[in-house]
Write an enzyme that holds these catalytic residues in place. Sequence first.
Site, PDB file in Angstrom:
ATOM      1  N   PRO A 108       0.804  -1.215   0.000  1.00 59.48           N
ATOM      2  CA  PRO A 108       0.000   0.000   0.000  1.00 59.48           C
ATOM      3  C   PRO A 108       0.843   1.274   0.000  1.00 59.48           C
ATOM      4  O   PRO A 108       1.630   1.520   0.915  1.00 59.48           O
ATOM      5  CB  PRO A 108      -0.824  -0.127   1.287  1.00 59.48           C
ATOM      6  CG  PRO A 108      -0.939  -1.588   1.499  1.00 59.48           C
ATOM      7  CD  PRO A 108       0.382  -2.138   1.061  1.00 59.48           C
ATOM      8  N   GLU A 109       0.686   2.028  -1.057  1.00 60.61           N
ATOM      9  CA  GLU A 109       1.288   3.350  -1.141  1.00 60.61           C
ATOM     10  C   GLU A 109       0.128   4.348  -1.128  1.00 60.61           C
ATOM     11  O   GLU A 109      -0.991   3.957  -0.814  1.00 60.61           O
ATOM     12  CB  GLU A 109       2.143   3.457  -2.407  1.00 60.61           C
ATOM     13  CG  GLU A 109       3.197   2.362  -2.469  1.00 60.61           C
ATOM     14  CD  GLU A 109       4.054   2.395  -3.726  1.00 60.61           C
ATOM     15  OE1 GLU A 109       4.206   3.456  -4.315  1.00 60.61           O
ATOM     16  OE2 GLU A 109       4.563   1.320  -4.110  1.00 60.61           O
TER      17      GLU A 109
ATOM     18  N   LYS B  82       0.867   8.206   3.621  1.00 64.04           N
ATOM     19  CA  LYS B  82       0.317   6.860   3.567  1.00 64.04           C
ATOM     20  C   LYS B  82      -0.438   6.500   4.845  1.00 64.04           C
ATOM     21  O   LYS B  82      -0.647   5.325   5.134  1.00 64.04           O
ATOM     22  CB  LYS B  82       1.442   5.839   3.324  1.00 64.04           C
ATOM     23  CG  LYS B  82       2.231   6.093   2.045  1.00 64.04           C
ATOM     24  CD  LYS B  82       3.478   5.234   1.946  1.00 64.04           C
ATOM     25  CE  LYS B  82       4.355   5.652   0.773  1.00 64.04           C
ATOM     26  NZ  LYS B  82       5.675   5.001   0.793  1.00 64.04           N
TER      27      LYS B  82
ATOM     28  N   ARG C 162      16.513  -1.620  -2.958  1.00 65.99           N
ATOM     29  CA  ARG C 162      15.121  -1.865  -3.342  1.00 65.99           C
ATOM     30  C   ARG C 162      15.058  -2.457  -4.746  1.00 65.99           C
ATOM     31  O   ARG C 162      15.766  -1.999  -5.645  1.00 65.99           O
ATOM     32  CB  ARG C 162      14.320  -0.559  -3.328  1.00 65.99           C
ATOM     33  CG  ARG C 162      14.152   0.018  -1.943  1.00 65.99           C
ATOM     34  CD  ARG C 162      13.245  -0.867  -1.102  1.00 65.99           C
ATOM     35  NE  ARG C 162      13.110  -0.390   0.255  1.00 65.99           N
ATOM     36  CZ  ARG C 162      13.575  -1.041   1.316  1.00 65.99           C
ATOM     37  NH1 ARG C 162      14.251  -2.159   1.192  1.00 65.99           N
ATOM     38  NH2 ARG C 162      13.383  -0.563   2.507  1.00 65.99           N
TER      39      ARG C 162
END
Length: 299
Positions: free
Chosen positions: A2-3, A58, A273
């Site tokens: 979830p962003e 967020k 990442r």
Amino acid sequence: MPELPEVETARRLTDSHLRGRTVARVDLRLPKVLRDSPLPDPSVLVGATVEGARRRAKVMAIDFSNGVSLMVHFKLAGQWAILLPDGQRFVAGHPVPKPDGEYPHKSTHADIVFEDGTIVYYSDIRQFGWWRLMPTADVEASFEAFGFGPEGVGTPLDPKPLIATMARRGIPIKTLLLDQSFIAGLGNIYVDEVLFRARVHPATPANAVSREKAKNIIAEIPWVLEQGIAQGGVKIVHSIAYPIDGFPAIHGREGEPCVRCGSTIVKTKVGARGTYYCPRCQKLPRKRATAMKEPVTMS
DNA sequence: TGCGTTGTTTCACC
DNA sequence: CGGTGAAACAACGC
């Protein structure tokens, strides 16, 4: 996963389907979800009515009629599933548990049950997400304490301070864009989309990004986040994207053709990442004929 | 079975 | 003290 777009989707669902409903009970099966909470007892919500939901970066905050607010951070894998008494369901956030599957799932850690039978199921297969209960009066200060930068969408972005910061930072542009104090809302998925659309290599040192490209990046941020919101969040399962109408175009598409030039999309690491980019559309600026594999430490 | 996963924090260091 | 990069951390699936 979830962003900002996934959290915004959860917020909108909460606003439209829970507003005006009164809490009958809260079942918290995994107590550690409510950690570092100014108000430690979830039963404080019983009898209170949902007045609305807001979002900063967020983080979502749901305001209740008794002056208490519930703050939620979905972190990697949080999911918000609303089931109405008539059987309709609305799901935002991580795609596991399956939105059309059984609830509660083994990773469904909390339920908020409303008097009319509506239920919110909060699931999180990684258990990294958290809830905090606090007086509504403290929500703003709590948001402030996170030190978030400007919202990536919703309000016009002033490019000047962002460009100024970029010009003096030597870290990879991707790493800077992920910094929530620089700009709020981008995560690993949408940041790859922004850089793809702006045609900037994610490992480019921020201060090596041309002024023009910097403007492009800033212009793409709201577009990408809006696109994500319009889709109710993107679907990525086990690092594989399931694009809708060509979005996402780059993240989760290793080995597949670039939608713009047909080159094979590459996966690498930037700032530890997983990072996807098109080797033809997104070139590192050539200062010298330097290395191109790993991020280079500059002294 | 150890690695990958992400948002965020912490730490060592210059 | 600020910038930086690496590492840690949460827990689980594959």
